[in-house]
Design a protein around this motif. Structure first.
Motif, PDB file in Angstrom:
ATOM      1  N   SER A 260       2.366   1.847  -3.323  1.00 34.80           N
ATOM      2  CA  SER A 260       1.314   2.096  -4.316  1.00 34.80           C
ATOM      3  C   SER A 260       0.818   3.529  -4.216  1.00 34.80           C
ATOM      4  O   SER A 260       0.525   4.168  -5.227  1.00 34.80           O
ATOM      5  CB  SER A 260       0.155   1.115  -4.101  1.00 34.80           C
ATOM      6  OG  SER A 260       0.554  -0.215  -4.327  1.00 34.80           O
ATOM      7  N   GLN A 261       0.710   4.037  -2.990  1.00 35.96           N
ATOM      8  CA  GLN A 261       0.301   5.425  -2.802  1.00 35.96           C
ATOM      9  C   GLN A 261       1.315   6.373  -3.438  1.00 35.96           C
ATOM     10  O   GLN A 261       0.943   7.316  -4.143  1.00 35.96           O
ATOM     11  CB  GLN A 261       0.150   5.720  -1.310  1.00 35.96           C
ATOM     12  CG  GLN A 261      -1.010   4.985  -0.651  1.00 35.96           C
ATOM     13  CD  GLN A 261      -0.976   5.049   0.862  1.00 35.96           C
ATOM     14  OE1 GLN A 261       0.096   5.189   1.459  1.00 35.96           O
ATOM     15  NE2 GLN A 261      -2.134   4.943   1.492  1.00 35.96           N
TER      16      GLN A 261
ATOM     17  N   LYS B 183      -6.498  11.381  -7.194  1.00 36.12           N
ATOM     18  CA  LYS B 183      -6.430  12.531  -6.281  1.00 36.12           C
ATOM     19  C   LYS B 183      -5.520  13.627  -6.833  1.00 36.12           C
ATOM     20  O   LYS B 183      -5.864  14.812  -6.835  1.00 36.12           O
ATOM     21  CB  LYS B 183      -5.914  12.083  -4.912  1.00 36.12           C
ATOM     22  CG  LYS B 183      -6.907  11.310  -4.072  1.00 36.12           C
ATOM     23  CD  LYS B 183      -6.286  10.905  -2.739  1.00 36.12           C
ATOM     24  CE  LYS B 183      -7.292  10.149  -1.880  1.00 36.12           C
ATOM     25  NZ  LYS B 183      -6.710   9.704  -0.580  1.00 36.12           N
TER      26      LYS B 183
ATOM     27  N   ASN C  12      -4.993   7.091  -5.688  1.00 40.41           N
ATOM     28  CA  ASN C  12      -4.025   8.146  -5.423  1.00 40.41           C
ATOM     29  C   ASN C  12      -3.674   8.927  -6.679  1.00 40.41           C
ATOM     30  O   ASN C  12      -3.467  10.148  -6.619  1.00 40.41           O
ATOM     31  CB  ASN C  12      -2.776   7.552  -4.776  1.00 40.41           C
ATOM     32  CG  ASN C  12      -2.963   7.296  -3.299  1.00 40.41           C
ATOM     33  OD1 ASN C  12      -2.702   8.151  -2.470  1.00 40.41           O
ATOM     34  ND2 ASN C  12      -3.448   6.108  -2.955  1.00 40.41           N
TER      35      ASN C  12
ATOM     36  N   VAL D  79      -5.507   1.106  -4.849  1.00 36.92           N
ATOM     37  CA  VAL D  79      -4.735   2.117  -4.127  1.00 36.92           C
ATOM     38  C   VAL D  79      -3.982   3.022  -5.096  1.00 36.92           C
ATOM     39  O   VAL D  79      -3.984   4.250  -4.956  1.00 36.92           O
ATOM     40  CB  VAL D  79      -3.758   1.449  -3.139  1.00 36.92           C
ATOM     41  CG1 VAL D  79      -2.872   2.499  -2.465  1.00 36.92           C
ATOM     42  CG2 VAL D  79      -4.521   0.656  -2.081  1.00 36.92           C
TER      43      VAL D  79
ATOM     44  N   ARG E 220       0.637   8.676  -6.967  1.00 39.29           N
ATOM     45  CA  ARG E 220       0.750  10.136  -6.934  1.00 39.29           C
ATOM     46  C   ARG E 220       1.843  10.630  -7.890  1.00 39.29           C
ATOM     47  O   ARG E 220       1.670  11.634  -8.586  1.00 39.29           O
ATOM     48  CB  ARG E 220       1.026  10.595  -5.507  1.00 39.29           C
ATOM     49  CG  ARG E 220      -0.151  10.303  -4.592  1.00 39.29           C
ATOM     50  CD  ARG E 220       0.088  10.674  -3.150  1.00 39.29           C
ATOM     51  NE  ARG E 220      -1.063  10.287  -2.344  1.00 39.29           N
ATOM     52  CZ  ARG E 220      -1.562  10.990  -1.330  1.00 39.29           C
ATOM     53  NH1 ARG E 220      -0.997  12.132  -0.982  1.00 39.29           N
ATOM     54  NH2 ARG E 220      -2.607  10.559  -0.657  1.00 39.29           N
TER      55      ARG E 220
ATOM     56  N   THR F 186       0.791  -1.228   0.000  1.00 39.46           N
ATOM     57  CA  THR F 186       0.000   0.000   0.000  1.00 39.46           C
ATOM     58  C   THR F 186       0.827   1.283   0.000  1.00 39.46           C
ATOM     59  O   THR F 186       0.577   2.177  -0.837  1.00 39.46           O
ATOM     60  CB  THR F 186      -0.981  -0.001   1.191  1.00 39.46           C
ATOM     61  OG1 THR F 186      -1.932  -1.050   0.982  1.00 39.46           O
ATOM     62  CG2 THR F 186      -1.699   1.328   1.313  1.00 39.46           C
ATOM     63  N   PRO F 187       1.818   1.456   0.899  1.00 43.14           N
ATOM     64  CA  PRO F 187       2.519   2.750   0.900  1.00 43.14           C
ATOM     65  C   PRO F 187       3.255   3.046  -0.397  1.00 43.14           C
ATOM     66  O   PRO F 187       3.272   4.190  -0.860  1.00 43.14           O
ATOM     67  CB  PRO F 187       3.488   2.633   2.086  1.00 43.14           C
ATOM     68  CG  PRO F 187       3.601   1.185   2.373  1.00 43.14           C
ATOM     69  CD  PRO F 187       2.298   0.577   1.982  1.00 43.14           C
TER      70      PRO F 187
END
Length: 369
Positions: free
Chosen positions: A132-133, A183, A180, A176, A137, A129-130
């Protein structure tokens, strides 16, 4: 258990597998930690920082000679020399698109635990997850850069200006990474479309962005039309452990305007574009196919090593401490997350998705422990 932290040697891979705070956690858990000299310098951590945390500073061979080796990226061919029976390797593996590494791990009887296949009870991938975030972005930032004329792009500003049409960013996959990416793209003022096959994911994205993001069911027709209309396409589909599906065909790419950009985030799993034929590096990140710029760097978070290292250590080190305390066999029995992460064990391939992707024999770990 003695734990080694080698310096990453992949092209421009500036992350390190552990922060000094992570070292403190392992030492307090009764482990000894050996960090290769200058392993964390680019990520913002000096050798002295690690010494102060309780580690010793060693050379590469000594770091690899410990009971368990913790890394960020998969070992390169020059590191296979360090493989040996009994070694525990804990890192991102992405074996489904890497037969040589898989075969080397099996031949050397290494127990290899992949962050990307450690599945939580709710089906999420907490160790992926981290990163992928970060990748989601950064994909928008990178795509925006390569849309500029000096990089061969069509010469458009992602958010445009009043009175001029916005750029169209198409994101394939609403997990994920896709969330991101959406966003950042929306925040930069782009027109954003997200495609996924899961109606629940599409509903979540619609709610998250209050209808400001166009959501579409990912079928051949919608993909064809969305890709053709896009200035930037971001591939964000992941099947844990398995090779990525080729969702965007060469014909779809040919329908894009020259100077458009695609960013294939799951390239380390083979990529979702037929036209991303190979992974690239930060030193030479793109290639052009049918007039479309393809960005295919396999370690995007390596460009922001401080942020990425801090985020990665927070989720990986607690499991490393458990493996160090119990040993890999008992840790896998006690913790389902660790169990699902074991890709190779005592010369056998224990991750079914990898076995199917590479057409290799699969052996259930539950019958081996």
């Amino acid at each position: 258990m003695q734990i080694g932290i080698p310096k990453e040697i992949k092209n421009n891979e500036n992350r390190v597998a552990i922060t000094p705070a992570g070292v403190i956690n392992l030492v307090h858990a009764g482990q000894s930690v050996a960090v290769e000299t200058r392993a964390g310098v680019v990520a913002g951590y000096s050798d002295q920082d690690y010494i102060d945390a309780g580690a010793i500073i060693v050379d590469a061979a000594t770091a690899w000679g410990q009971d368990m080796v913790i890394k960020v990226k998969e070992p390169l061919a020059s590191e296979y020399q360090y493989f040996r029976p009994g070694l525990i390797l804990y890192t991102y593996l992405h074996l489904a698109a890497n037969r040589p590494l898989t075969e080397a791990l099996l031949a050397s009887r290494v127990t290899a635990i992949g962050y990307e296949t450690m599945i939580a009870p709710d089906g999420s991938l907490p160790l992926l997850t981290p990163m992928s975030q970060v990748a989601g972005r950064m994909a928008v930032q990178l795509g925006s850069q390569f849309l500029q004329t000096q990089y061969g792009g069509k010469g458009v500003l992602l958010g445009s200006v009043p009175g001029v049409a916005k750029c169209h960013v198409v994101i394939i996959g609403g997990g994920v990474v896709g969330l991101n990416a959406a966003k950042i793209a929306l925040g930069m003022g782009a027109q954003v479309t997200v495609l996924d096959i899961n109606p629940k994911i599409l509903a979540r994205i619609d709610d998250e962005f209050e209808g400001k993001v166009q959501t579409l069911f990912s079928d051949h027709q919608n993909l064809t039309l969305a890709v053709a209309a896009a200035d930037l396409v971001i591939g964000a589909v992941l099947i844990p452990g398995a090779v990525a599906p080729k969702l965007v065909t060469a014909a779809m790419i040919r329908n894009m305007a020259p100077g458009s950009v695609v960013v294939d985030i799951p390239i380390d799993q083979g990529g979702i574009f037929e036209t991303t034929t190979h992974a690239t590096t930060f030193a030479d990140p793109v290639y052009v196919v049918d007039g479309v710029i393809h960005y295919a760097v396999a370690n995007i978070p390596g460009a922001v090593p401080k942020t990425a290292t801090d985020a990665l250590t927070a989720v990986t080190i607690p499991y490393a401490a458990k493996i160090g305390k119990l040993g890999v066999t008992d840790a896998a029995k006690a913790d389902r997350m660790i169990f699902t992460g074991v890709n190779t064990y005592a010369g056998e391939l224990t991750e079914q998705a990898v076995a199917e992707s590479l057409n290799l024999p699969f052996h259930s770990l539950s019958t081996r422990l």
